[in-house]
Design a protein around this motif. Structure first.
Motif, PDB file in Angstrom:
ATOM      1  N   UNK A 110       0.835  -1.206   0.000  1.00 46.37           N
ATOM      2  CA  UNK A 110       0.000   0.000   0.000  1.00 46.37           C
ATOM      3  C   UNK A 110       0.871   1.258   0.000  1.00 46.37           C
ATOM      4  N   UNK A 113       1.954   1.850  -3.337  1.00 45.73           N
ATOM      5  CA  UNK A 113       0.864   2.352  -4.182  1.00 45.73           C
ATOM      6  C   UNK A 113       0.694   3.853  -4.061  1.00 45.73           C
ATOM      7  N   UNK A 114       0.951   4.402  -2.874  1.00 46.21           N
ATOM      8  CA  UNK A 114       0.612   5.808  -2.648  1.00 46.21           C
ATOM      9  C   UNK A 114       1.823   6.729  -2.466  1.00 46.21           C
ATOM     10  N   UNK A 115       3.019   6.181  -2.189  1.00 43.98           N
ATOM     11  CA  UNK A 115       4.177   7.071  -2.029  1.00 43.98           C
ATOM     12  C   UNK A 115       4.484   7.722  -3.377  1.00 43.98           C
ATOM     13  N   UNK A 116       4.460   9.038  -3.413  1.00 39.33           N
ATOM     14  CA  UNK A 116       4.627   9.784  -4.675  1.00 39.33           C
ATOM     15  C   UNK A 116       3.683   9.268  -5.759  1.00 39.33           C
ATOM     16  N   UNK A 117       2.508   8.849  -5.348  1.00 42.47           N
ATOM     17  CA  UNK A 117       1.448   8.298  -6.217  1.00 42.47           C
ATOM     18  C   UNK A 117       1.866   7.004  -6.924  1.00 42.47           C
ATOM     19  N   UNK A 118       2.809   6.287  -6.306  1.00 41.55           N
ATOM     20  CA  UNK A 118       3.118   4.969  -6.838  1.00 41.55           C
ATOM     21  C   UNK A 118       4.562   4.765  -7.219  1.00 41.55           C
ATOM     22  N   UNK A 139      -3.629  -7.321  -3.661  1.00 46.71           N
ATOM     23  CA  UNK A 139      -4.448  -6.635  -2.662  1.00 46.71           C
ATOM     24  C   UNK A 139      -3.545  -6.127  -1.550  1.00 46.71           C
ATOM     25  N   UNK A 140      -3.597  -4.818  -1.328  1.00 56.32           N
ATOM     26  CA  UNK A 140      -2.799  -4.236  -0.262  1.00 56.32           C
ATOM     27  C   UNK A 140      -3.714  -3.341   0.564  1.00 56.32           C
ATOM     28  N   UNK A 141      -3.298  -3.008   1.761  1.00 54.26           N
ATOM     29  CA  UNK A 141      -4.129  -2.111   2.547  1.00 54.26           C
ATOM     30  C   UNK A 141      -3.908  -2.221   4.025  1.00 54.26           C
ATOM     31  N   UNK A 152      -7.193   0.691   1.159  1.00 52.96           N
ATOM     32  CA  UNK A 152      -6.122  -0.018   0.477  1.00 52.96           C
ATOM     33  C   UNK A 152      -6.138   0.234  -1.010  1.00 52.96           C
ATOM     34  N   UNK A 153      -5.450  -0.644  -1.719  1.00 52.54           N
ATOM     35  CA  UNK A 153      -5.265  -0.439  -3.143  1.00 52.54           C
ATOM     36  C   UNK A 153      -5.027  -1.786  -3.823  1.00 52.54           C
ATOM     37  N   UNK A 154      -5.418  -1.915  -5.069  1.00 53.08           N
ATOM     38  CA  UNK A 154      -4.957  -3.036  -5.878  1.00 53.08           C
ATOM     39  C   UNK A 154      -3.613  -2.616  -6.459  1.00 53.08           C
TER      40      UNK A 154
ATOM     41  N   UNK B 114      -8.852   4.844  -2.144  1.00 50.34           N
ATOM     42  CA  UNK B 114      -8.409   3.800  -1.217  1.00 50.34           C
ATOM     43  C   UNK B 114      -9.524   3.213  -0.348  1.00 50.34           C
ATOM     44  N   UNK B 117     -10.537  -0.152  -1.328  1.00 50.82           N
ATOM     45  CA  UNK B 117      -9.666  -0.259  -2.518  1.00 50.82           C
ATOM     46  C   UNK B 117     -10.256   0.413  -3.759  1.00 50.82           C
ATOM     47  N   UNK B 150       2.979  14.202  -1.027  1.00 51.34           N
ATOM     48  CA  UNK B 150       3.965  13.104  -1.109  1.00 51.34           C
ATOM     49  C   UNK B 150       3.310  11.726  -1.029  1.00 51.34           C
ATOM     50  N   UNK B 151       2.080  11.650  -0.570  1.00 50.96           N
ATOM     51  CA  UNK B 151       1.336  10.396  -0.723  1.00 50.96           C
ATOM     52  C   UNK B 151       0.035  10.694  -1.457  1.00 50.96           C
ATOM     53  N   UNK B 152      -0.356   9.771  -2.340  1.00 50.88           N
ATOM     54  CA  UNK B 152      -1.558  10.012  -3.118  1.00 50.88           C
ATOM     55  C   UNK B 152      -1.768   8.956  -4.175  1.00 50.88           C
ATOM     56  N   UNK B 153      -2.608   9.303  -5.135  1.00 54.51           N
ATOM     57  CA  UNK B 153      -3.001   8.329  -6.132  1.00 54.51           C
ATOM     58  C   UNK B 153      -3.417   9.045  -7.415  1.00 54.51           C
ATOM     59  N   UNK B 318       9.328  16.208  -5.291  1.00 51.20           N
ATOM     60  CA  UNK B 318       9.286  14.919  -5.984  1.00 51.20           C
ATOM     61  C   UNK B 318       9.501  15.032  -7.482  1.00 51.20           C
TER      62      UNK B 318
END
Lengths: 365, 365
Positions: A110, A113-118, A139-141, A152-154, B114, B117, B150-153, B318
């Protein structure tokens, strides 16, 4: 060396199950990505395996620690790790390595998935449960107070490296708990695996390398096959939740502290089997055989919770879409069916049967 | 009614810019998704607009509040909202509605990415900045102590509904700050928009509906066009960061409290223009014209920070991959270039020039 390829609409990668993967980690990672590696692990895992891991690196990777346990599978841990990554200079090209059990894998996947948008990541599962189940499928979360895995996130890894050397050092209760997910794989889709686990229980439970590698490989194949056909859980993938609806309720009722995840799934599988039997989807003989195998890989730790409480907790489970109660029920050994109209009284009765078995088997209240 | 269609590899949706969208919200949402709606907004926005929003609903949607301000753009807010969603019974079919400015949009879009998911969401931006920039393109996320976003999607909405009625009620400083992103759109890709903003500054700054709709529509078109060509910011999309590298450093140096985002971008654009001029990518006349337009839509609030501090803060941004300093620099009015070899002394000089302009213009230290 068994290598299982998993291809979904969003990713394609290999799951390698073999001895000696840790000792050759650096060149393996180098083939996958060129970025600077950051390992997320627990102090215990790192204490056991850091020498093997570091042996193949010319420059030691940065290591971030997450304390062990489900209690740390929270957004606050993700935030703390993200902050540490940023401070250490991790950028979009960096590579995360999830080195640990299910909690480490879910949190790190997870985070990736989300650090710097992936950013990319690799799974190196160190428990049987993580090798056969949680590291596979993207599957993460993390958990909320309201329930497990609710955010979470796929997000698929670049690769899964399951080093079977690790299995030899697992505490017996972790090995047994993880094997409940393999039994689940057998029940839902692989009658040969189910039979193999019936016939080779002694060798498997003793940690025999060949037998365990066989079980891990077969379990991974079931999961990879299901995920490849339904990445986002719009249908088929739901069968992987066999035993998990009541299992999650048990974990919630015991504050995620008392039972290992695999043990809760074992109890949940027993409840689902009772439900299948009461609907006459399976025969008494099939039900007996399933429950016998689950208990053979026990004992499952007992817990205190009423059936009413467990049933109430399932209504918050995310598998229930728009208020209906959906369950995965066995229709034989190796086949299941998604049943969407399970009523509360039915579920209550099946949960009572499970609790009765627990009381009979263990002498606990 | 201007409708701009945005199509990327992962999504396709419409951005509608018109009067009266709030009053007809329920039937519009109903065309997009059937799930139960949950509105995320701020108490202030809701206080101003709830009657218009609720007018078209037969059953009032559930409303969740996020306090105003960049300080609340954090994972702790996301966790609190997710917990409220779970408690209120939101499931995978529910629909989130981001009703507010950039912070509401970024937090809600990330929450939608998130929660369980991923669930669908719609953007209803209520500031000019959100209408012309932040609601478009699917970038969502929250800040860390270490830096902004810095975190996101990457997570696109089902639709963006920009009701231009809202613009008439904006505080003047919000309007001016938002227009800095429109100036940016002109500088990087739309010389006609740039010229329109030069020639119609009075009408635009007075909040003239026709002039503002023209500016919003042209700005959205620039952003949608760029995003359609480079969803994941592997190349072209980086040009949208014009003015943002130093802008983010200014926001970090002032703890995200002193300046509106658009103001920081305005100052950052001035620094980038100085950099472009010192590299002879633009003429003195072009540089003067850009800076004059930015200041025409001011005043930009002054702030206290040394050039050295701002330059140091950019290294955590970033946008800098693997240690190199990348900047978007103007090569004319309506064209920019990605320059990857900007040195610290160069950047320091351009930042000093910006600070000198600030001191000259405002009399502040």
């Amino acid at each position: 060396m068994p290598v299982i390829s998993l291809k979904t609409p969003s990713a394609a990668y290999d799951i390698t199950i073999a001895s000696g993967l840790l000792r050759t980690l650096a060149p393996r990672l180098n083939k996958l990505a060129k970025g600077r590696p950051f390992i997320v692990t627990s102090p215990e895992i790192w204490g056991l395996w850091h020498k093997q891991v570091l042996a193949s690196f010319k420059q030691a990777p940065t290591v971030l620690f997450l304390p062990s346990g489900e209690a740390h599978k929270r957004l606050s841990s993700v935030e703390s790790l993200a902050q540490q990554l940023a401070t250490a200079g991790a950028d979009r090209d960096s590579l995360l390595i999830a080195f640990g059990g299910g909690v480490i894998g879910d949190v790190t996947g997870f985070l990736a998935a989300i650090y710097m948008r992936g950013i990319p990541y690799v799974q190196i599962p160190t428990t049987l449960l993580a090798q056969v189940d949680s590291s596979i499928g993207g599957k993460t979360g993390v958990n909320l107070v309201a329930g497990k895995n609710l955010v979470g996130s796929f997000n698929h890894p670049l690769a899964v490296l399951a080093d079977t050397d690790i299995l030899a050092t697992l505490p017996p209760e972790q090995l047994r708990a993880g094997l409940q997910e393999s039994i689940k794989a057998g029940i839902i889709r692989d009658p040969k695996l189910f039979k193999y686990m019936e016939q080779n229980a002694d060798a498997i439970l003793k940690g025999d390398a060949k037998a365990l590698t066989h079980v891990v490989t077969a379990s991974v194949r079931v999961k990879a096959d299901v995920v490849a056909n339904d990445e986002r859980e719009s249908g088929l993938r739901m069968i992987l939740n066999y035993g998990h609806t009541i299992g999650h309720a048990i974990e919630a009722a015991t504050s995620y502290k008392q039972l290992l995840h695999g043990e809760a799934v074992g109890w949940g599988s027993i409840a689902a089997t009772h439900l299948g039997l009461s609907r006459k989807l399976i025969t008494q003989a099939q039900s007996d055989r399933i429950i016998a195998l689950i208990l053979r890989y026990g004992p499952l730790s007992p817990f205190k919770a009423t059936a009413a409480k467990l049933v109430a907790l399932t209504s918050g489970d995310k598998k229930n879409r728009s208020g209906t109660l959906s369950f995965i029920l066995p229709t034989g050994i190796g086949t299941v069916q998604i049943v969407r109209d399970v009523t509360q009284p039915e579920l209550l009765a099946a949960t009572e049967s499970m609790l009765a078995l627990m009381r009979a088997g263990t002498g606990q209240p």
